[in-house]
Design a protein around this motif. Sequence first.
Motif, PDB file in Angstrom:
ATOM      1  N   GLY A  36       0.710  -1.161  -0.081  1.00  0.00           N
ATOM      2  CA  GLY A  36       0.102   0.000   0.069  1.00  0.00           C
ATOM      3  C   GLY A  36       1.036   1.368   0.022  1.00  0.00           C
ATOM      4  N   TYR A  37       0.547   2.317  -0.627  1.00  0.00           N
ATOM      5  CA  TYR A  37       1.210   3.595  -0.915  1.00  0.00           C
ATOM      6  C   TYR A  37       0.059   4.781  -0.686  1.00  0.00           C
ATOM      7  N   ASN A  38      -0.822   4.681  -0.212  1.00  0.00           N
ATOM      8  CA  ASN A  38      -1.833   5.674   0.226  1.00  0.00           C
ATOM      9  C   ASN A  38      -1.358   6.677   1.131  1.00  0.00           C
ATOM     10  N   ASN A  39      -0.020   6.383   1.954  1.00  0.00           N
ATOM     11  CA  ASN A  39       0.409   7.505   2.791  1.00  0.00           C
ATOM     12  C   ASN A  39       1.621   8.295   1.873  1.00  0.00           C
ATOM     13  N   VAL A  40       1.717   7.969   0.708  1.00  0.00           N
ATOM     14  CA  VAL A  40       2.728   8.814  -0.124  1.00  0.00           C
ATOM     15  C   VAL A  40       1.983   9.463  -1.396  1.00  0.00           C
ATOM     16  N   SER A  41       2.269  10.929  -1.258  1.00  0.00           N
ATOM     17  CA  SER A  41       1.752  11.787  -2.132  1.00  0.00           C
ATOM     18  C   SER A  41       2.678  11.536  -3.588  1.00  0.00           C
ATOM     19  N   ILE A  42       2.042  10.405  -4.317  1.00  0.00           N
ATOM     20  CA  ILE A  42       3.209  10.207  -5.322  1.00  0.00           C
ATOM     21  C   ILE A  42       3.222  10.936  -6.584  1.00  0.00           C
ATOM     22  N   LYS A  43       2.064  11.861  -6.732  1.00  0.00           N
ATOM     23  CA  LYS A  43       1.930  12.870  -7.690  1.00  0.00           C
ATOM     24  C   LYS A  43       2.871  14.130  -7.268  1.00  0.00           C
ATOM     25  N   SER A  44       3.009  14.369  -6.022  1.00  0.00           N
ATOM     26  CA  SER A  44       4.120  15.263  -5.509  1.00  0.00           C
ATOM     27  C   SER A  44       5.244  15.077  -5.988  1.00  0.00           C
ATOM     28  N   ALA A  45       5.364  13.540  -5.566  1.00  0.00           N
ATOM     29  CA  ALA A  45       7.030  13.018  -5.670  1.00  0.00           C
ATOM     30  C   ALA A  45       7.397  13.036  -7.043  1.00  0.00           C
ATOM     31  N   LYS A  46       6.643  12.926  -7.950  1.00  0.00           N
ATOM     32  CA  LYS A  46       7.033  12.965  -9.442  1.00  0.00           C
ATOM     33  C   LYS A  46       7.072  14.218  -9.814  1.00  0.00           C
ATOM     34  N   ARG A  47       6.387  15.298  -9.125  1.00  0.00           N
ATOM     35  CA  ARG A  47       6.461  16.551  -9.589  1.00  0.00           C
ATOM     36  C   ARG A  47       7.839  17.275  -9.152  1.00  0.00           C
ATOM     37  N   ILE A  48       8.272  16.691  -7.856  1.00  0.00           N
ATOM     38  CA  ILE A  48       9.596  17.399  -7.408  1.00  0.00           C
ATOM     39  C   ILE A  48      10.874  16.562  -7.762  1.00  0.00           C
ATOM     40  N   GLY A  49      10.519  15.506  -8.411  1.00  0.00           N
ATOM     41  CA  GLY A  49      11.770  14.861  -8.898  1.00  0.00           C
ATOM     42  C   GLY A  49      12.403  13.619  -8.077  1.00  0.00           C
ATOM     43  N   LEU A  50      11.181  13.105  -7.001  1.00  0.00           N
ATOM     44  CA  LEU A  50      11.785  12.159  -6.072  1.00  0.00           C
ATOM     45  C   LEU A  50      11.002  11.032  -6.654  1.00  0.00           C
ATOM     46  N   LYS A  51      11.933   9.890  -6.766  1.00  0.00           N
ATOM     47  CA  LYS A  51      11.387   8.463  -7.313  1.00  0.00           C
ATOM     48  C   LYS A  51      11.016   7.771  -6.135  1.00  0.00           C
ATOM     49  N   VAL A  52       9.873   6.897  -6.417  1.00  0.00           N
ATOM     50  CA  VAL A  52       9.190   6.095  -5.511  1.00  0.00           C
ATOM     51  C   VAL A  52       9.049   4.706  -5.694  1.00  0.00           C
ATOM     52  N   ALA A  53       9.315   3.628  -5.074  1.00  0.00           N
ATOM     53  CA  ALA A  53       9.102   2.326  -5.427  1.00  0.00           C
ATOM     54  C   ALA A  53       8.384   1.625  -4.315  1.00  0.00           C
ATOM     55  N   TYR A  54       7.509   0.481  -4.620  1.00  0.00           N
ATOM     56  CA  TYR A  54       6.982  -0.281  -3.525  1.00  0.00           C
ATOM     57  C   TYR A  54       7.494  -1.516  -3.603  1.00  0.00           C
ATOM     58  N   ALA A  55       6.677  -2.437  -2.695  1.00  0.00           N
ATOM     59  CA  ALA A  55       7.065  -3.741  -2.586  1.00  0.00           C
ATOM     60  C   ALA A  55       5.792  -4.574  -2.819  1.00  0.00           C
ATOM     61  N   PRO A  56       5.507  -4.775  -4.096  1.00  0.00           N
ATOM     62  CA  PRO A  56       4.061  -5.412  -4.203  1.00  0.00           C
ATOM     63  C   PRO A  56       4.184  -6.810  -3.856  1.00  0.00           C
ATOM     64  N   GLU A  57       2.862  -7.341  -3.453  1.00  0.00           N
ATOM     65  CA  GLU A  57       2.543  -9.033  -3.526  1.00  0.00           C
ATOM     66  C   GLU A  57       3.186  -9.768  -2.662  1.00  0.00           C
ATOM     67  N   TYR A  58       3.714  -9.055  -1.509  1.00  0.00           N
ATOM     68  CA  TYR A  58       4.878  -9.941  -0.856  1.00  0.00           C
ATOM     69  C   TYR A  58       3.980 -10.928   0.072  1.00  0.00           C
ATOM     70  N   SER A  59       2.781 -10.757   0.442  1.00  0.00           N
ATOM     71  CA  SER A  59       2.180 -11.770   1.311  1.00  0.00           C
ATOM     72  C   SER A  59       0.535 -11.902   1.143  1.00  0.00           C
ATOM     73  N   PRO A  60       0.300 -12.102  -0.108  1.00  0.00           N
ATOM     74  CA  PRO A  60      -1.158 -12.436  -0.370  1.00  0.00           C
ATOM     75  C   PRO A  60      -1.514 -13.638   0.446  1.00  0.00           C
ATOM     76  N   HIS A  61      -0.760 -14.447   0.292  1.00  0.00           N
ATOM     77  CA  HIS A  61      -1.301 -16.007   1.234  1.00  0.00           C
ATOM     78  C   HIS A  61      -1.344 -15.808   2.365  1.00  0.00           C
ATOM     79  N   GLY A  62      -0.317 -15.030   3.009  1.00  0.00           N
ATOM     80  CA  GLY A  62      -0.092 -14.854   4.502  1.00  0.00           C
ATOM     81  C   GLY A  62      -1.337 -14.008   5.008  1.00  0.00           C
ATOM     82  N   ILE A  63      -1.892 -12.972   4.266  1.00  0.00           N
ATOM     83  CA  ILE A  63      -2.982 -11.843   4.616  1.00  0.00           C
ATOM     84  C   ILE A  63      -4.228 -12.878   4.573  1.00  0.00           C
ATOM     85  N   ALA A  64      -4.412 -13.419   3.489  1.00  0.00           N
ATOM     86  CA  ALA A  64      -5.640 -14.137   3.242  1.00  0.00           C
ATOM     87  C   ALA A  64      -5.798 -15.350   4.292  1.00  0.00           C
ATOM     88  N   GLU A  65      -4.689 -15.856   4.947  1.00  0.00           N
ATOM     89  CA  GLU A  65      -4.597 -16.924   5.879  1.00  0.00           C
ATOM     90  C   GLU A  65      -5.165 -16.143   7.314  1.00  0.00           C
TER      91      GLU A  65
END
Length: 335
Positions: free
Chosen positions: A77-106
């Motif tokens: 999740g990246y709802n805590n990051v202003s992605i649009k603002s980061a792009k505008r000021i030249g700050l690159k952002v990357a996330y860690a997708p799909e690391y625990s779908p089974h763990g969270i489902a369980e």
Amino acid sequence: MKVLVYSAKDFEIDYLKKANGNRHKLRFVPEALDATTAVMAAGYDAVSIFSNDDASLVVLEILRELGVKYLALRSTGYNNVSIKSAKRIGLKVAYAPEYSPHGIAEHTVGLLLALNRKLVQANAQVNQYNFLIDDLVGFDLYGKTVGIFGTGKIGSILVKVFHAFGCRVLANDLMRNHYLESHYDVEYLPLKEMCKQSDIISINVPLTHETHHIFNAELLGLLKKNAFLINTARGAIVKTKDLLKVLRNGQIQGYAADVYEFERGIYFKDLSQNGIKDELLIELLAMPNVLLTPHQAFATHEALERIANTTIDNIDCWEEGRSCKNELGYETFVS
């Protein structure tokens, strides 16, 4: 690359060190990123943050002024990051997708089973040598109707699990999954209709402008009186004040969640000595038909290893000038 790791938890540090292999200069601090702690990043090329850190516009501007160029999230999740603002000021952002779908489902299924079969209450009773079961009666999952709000990676796993339990599975999503429809008899319905028909509802969507407080008084009022609502997504998808009202009035049977609307500053901390002042959370915790866990659904050995590897790989890509497949841009944010 010099990297400051905010909100570093003891349980994740060894995984990050192992994944790093001394390639980057990592410094771990327990403080969360916000407008006050952002100054700690002076002299660092990159910072790494967790889901409860504040990466709003003001904070991002401070980081950029300090020379930070990269922001590596240790979360999907990246709802805590202003992605649009980061792009505008030249700050690159990357996330860690799909690391625990089974763990969270369980964990979602575990919350439901524990709430339905009153496992916490039962354990407390037998530890007091009380072996009566008068107040421990639950219901069979077999034959019940389960509504899955969001059939992405986690929701799709839950569809298969509840189908195996012998449940009728309903779903709501922006896009229908035809494989789930054909192989697991999933029936897609409008959200309100799904809520009306379901005995159990599982929330598995990201927090966006559209999903914020979507479970409010109106939608909660459509749930069956014997319904269970399970939330392992984001706390603010459910409006806590409205939830408390329906719980007080007995309009639903129970609520289980791994998240809380106002968890920032509370979750991931030991507050057992001084307690908490959040009256809404205090009331939730006091209810016998509410089961809360402290945002731990993702916390498995496998997931922590994947988060660490992805985080370091994202930083490697930036340092080496390679394309980063997990980099977020404005187009990703609005899609």
